[in-house]
Scaffold this active site. Sequence first.
Site, PDB file in Angstrom:
ATOM      1  N   ASP A  70       0.832  -1.213   0.000  1.00  0.00           N
ATOM      2  CA  ASP A  70       0.000   0.000   0.000  1.00  0.00           C
ATOM      3  C   ASP A  70       0.867   1.264   0.000  1.00  0.00           C
ATOM      4  O   ASP A  70       1.966   1.263   0.542  1.00  0.00           O
ATOM      5  CB  ASP A  70      -0.901  -0.025   1.243  1.00  0.00           C
ATOM      6  CG  ASP A  70      -2.027   0.995   1.141  1.00  0.00           C
ATOM      7  OD1 ASP A  70      -2.283   1.509   0.043  1.00  0.00           O
ATOM      8  OD2 ASP A  70      -2.647   1.274   2.182  1.00  0.00           O
TER       9      ASP A  70
ATOM     10  N   ASN B 119     -10.668  -3.064  -6.248  1.00  0.00           N
ATOM     11  CA  ASN B 119      -9.811  -2.133  -7.006  1.00  0.00           C
ATOM     12  C   ASN B 119     -10.326  -1.834  -8.414  1.00  0.00           C
ATOM     13  O   ASN B 119      -9.853  -0.894  -9.055  1.00  0.00           O
ATOM     14  CB  ASN B 119      -8.363  -2.640  -7.075  1.00  0.00           C
ATOM     15  CG  ASN B 119      -7.600  -2.505  -5.780  1.00  0.00           C
ATOM     16  OD1 ASN B 119      -6.685  -3.269  -5.501  1.00  0.00           O
ATOM     17  ND2 ASN B 119      -7.951  -1.520  -4.958  1.00  0.00           N
TER      18      ASN B 119
ATOM     19  N   GLY C   2       0.107   5.184  -4.584  1.00  0.00           N
ATOM     20  CA  GLY C   2      -0.500   6.422  -5.086  1.00  0.00           C
ATOM     21  C   GLY C   2       0.085   7.642  -4.388  1.00  0.00           C
ATOM     22  O   GLY C   2       0.460   8.632  -5.029  1.00  0.00           O
TER      23      GLY C   2
ATOM     24  N   ARG D 270     -11.361   1.772  -9.434  1.00  0.00           N
ATOM     25  CA  ARG D 270     -10.394   2.849  -9.743  1.00  0.00           C
ATOM     26  C   ARG D 270     -10.513   3.262 -11.213  1.00  0.00           C
ATOM     27  O   ARG D 270     -11.044   2.508 -12.024  1.00  0.00           O
ATOM     28  CB  ARG D 270      -8.979   2.344  -9.449  1.00  0.00           C
ATOM     29  CG  ARG D 270      -8.808   2.088  -7.976  1.00  0.00           C
ATOM     30  CD  ARG D 270      -7.390   1.735  -7.645  1.00  0.00           C
ATOM     31  NE  ARG D 270      -7.292   1.571  -6.204  1.00  0.00           N
ATOM     32  CZ  ARG D 270      -6.228   1.856  -5.481  1.00  0.00           C
ATOM     33  NH1 ARG D 270      -5.138   2.305  -6.059  1.00  0.00           N
ATOM     34  NH2 ARG D 270      -6.229   1.698  -4.185  1.00  0.00           N
TER      35      ARG D 270
HETATM   36  C1  FPP Z   1      -2.169   0.082  -3.149  1.00  0.00           C
HETATM   37  O1  FPP Z   1      -1.626   1.381  -3.183  1.00  0.00           O
HETATM   38  C2  FPP Z   1      -1.640  -0.668  -4.265  1.00  0.00           C
HETATM   39  C3  FPP Z   1      -2.384  -1.261  -5.222  1.00  0.00           C
HETATM   40  C4  FPP Z   1      -3.850  -1.208  -5.259  1.00  0.00           C
HETATM   41  C5  FPP Z   1      -1.738  -1.962  -6.351  1.00  0.00           C
HETATM   42  C6  FPP Z   1      -0.483  -2.692  -5.980  1.00  0.00           C
HETATM   43  C7  FPP Z   1       0.162  -3.108  -7.222  1.00  0.00           C
HETATM   44  C8  FPP Z   1       1.470  -3.176  -7.429  1.00  0.00           C
HETATM   45  C9  FPP Z   1       2.496  -2.942  -6.404  1.00  0.00           C
HETATM   46  C10 FPP Z   1       1.971  -3.549  -8.770  1.00  0.00           C
HETATM   47  C11 FPP Z   1       1.414  -4.885  -9.160  1.00  0.00           C
HETATM   48  C12 FPP Z   1       2.306  -5.538 -10.042  1.00  0.00           C
HETATM   49  C13 FPP Z   1       2.808  -6.735  -9.826  1.00  0.00           C
HETATM   50  C14 FPP Z   1       3.843  -7.229 -10.698  1.00  0.00           C
HETATM   51  C15 FPP Z   1       2.380  -7.582  -8.715  1.00  0.00           C
HETATM   52  P1  FPP Z   1      -2.596   2.603  -3.431  1.00  0.00           P
HETATM   53  O2  FPP Z   1      -2.678   2.841  -4.871  1.00  0.00           O
HETATM   54  O3  FPP Z   1      -3.910   2.340  -2.746  1.00  0.00           O
HETATM   55  O4  FPP Z   1      -1.831   3.747  -2.719  1.00  0.00           O
HETATM   56  P2  FPP Z   1      -2.471   5.022  -1.987  1.00  0.00           P
HETATM   57  O5  FPP Z   1      -3.242   4.477  -0.812  1.00  0.00           O
HETATM   58  O6  FPP Z   1      -1.267   5.800  -1.591  1.00  0.00           O
HETATM   59  O7  FPP Z   1      -3.330   5.718  -2.993  1.00  0.00           O
END
Ligand code: FPP
Length: 241
Positions: free
Chosen positions: A18, A66, A21, A69
Site C-alpha cells: 500500500d 480495485n 498512489g 479505480r
Molecule cells: C495500493 O496502493 C496498491 C495497489 C492497489 C496496487 C499494488 C500493485 C502493485 C504494487 C503492482 C502490481 C504488479 C505486480 C507485478 C504484482 P494505493 O494505490 O492504494 O496507494 P495510496 O493508498 O497511496 O493511494
Amino acid sequence: MAAKQFSVLPQHLGIIMDGNGRWAKQRGLARSEGHKQGSETFRKIGEYAGNLGIRYITFYAFSTENWNRPETEVNAIMNLFDSFLTEAIDRLDENIEKGIRLHFLGDKSGLPDELRSLMDFVEEQTKHCNKVHLNLAINYGGRQEILQAVRAIAKQVKLGNLNAEQIDEALIADHLYTAGQPDPDLIIRPSGELRLSNFLTYQSAYSEFWFSDVLWPDFTEEHLNQALSDYEKRHRRFGGI
Ligand code: FPP
C-alpha cells in the site's frame, strides 16, 4: 542484500503493498508511476524474503474492490502484472531451479483471457516446486474467497457427497485459494493504514501484524528485517496462555 539470520521466521508472510498512489503524488507523478515503482519493490522484497528462507509469501496486488479505480490506473496495474508474468515465463528455468512455485489467489474468471492463460501456464509449470511458494493475490477478496468455498461445499452437499456435519474448519480451508498452505503468521502493511482490507480474511484469524508509515515503493530489506526482528519477540498464544 545479504540475508540476515533470525531465530524464528514466519512460515507464511503476507504483505499488503500500500501507498503507491501517495508515493507518486508526493513526487508530482502519475499514480501509475507509483505502481511501477511498487512492482520493483515487490520483486526486490520477494527475492529477499525467499533468500531469508520464508517458504510462503503472499503479496496483495489487486483486490476485487480495485476495479472501482479509474480505467487508466487499472490498465497500468494489469500491464505491470502482464510484464511480471512474461518475465516469469522468460526466467522459467531459473525459477524452477530455485524451487519457486507461483500461485495466483483470486477470481481468475474476472481477469482478461490473455492474463489468465499466462497465469495457468506458470502455475502448471511450477507446480512441482516446493522451496518457495510465491502467492500473488490478484482480483482477490477475502469475502469472495469464502463465498466461492461455501458454494463449492454446498454443491457437494446437494450432490449427496457430503453431510453438513462433515463440514469442518479444515474442509473450508481446503476450498480456499490457499488450500494446502499454512495460515499467514505475519502480515505486514506499510503506508500508515491500520486495516486488513479484505486480505486473507479466513486465514488471518491468528496472524501477527506489523504496520509502518513507510510507503510501499520506499519499503526496503531493512524494513523487512525490522518486521521480522519484532516478530521474533512476539509471544503467540493462539487463544491459550
Ligand atoms: C495500493 O496502493 C496498491 C495497489 C492497489 C496496487 C499494488 C500493485 C502493485 C504494487 C503492482 C502490481 C504488479 C505486480 C507485478 C504484482 P494505493 O494505490 O492504494 O496507494 P495510496 O493508498 O497511496 O493511494
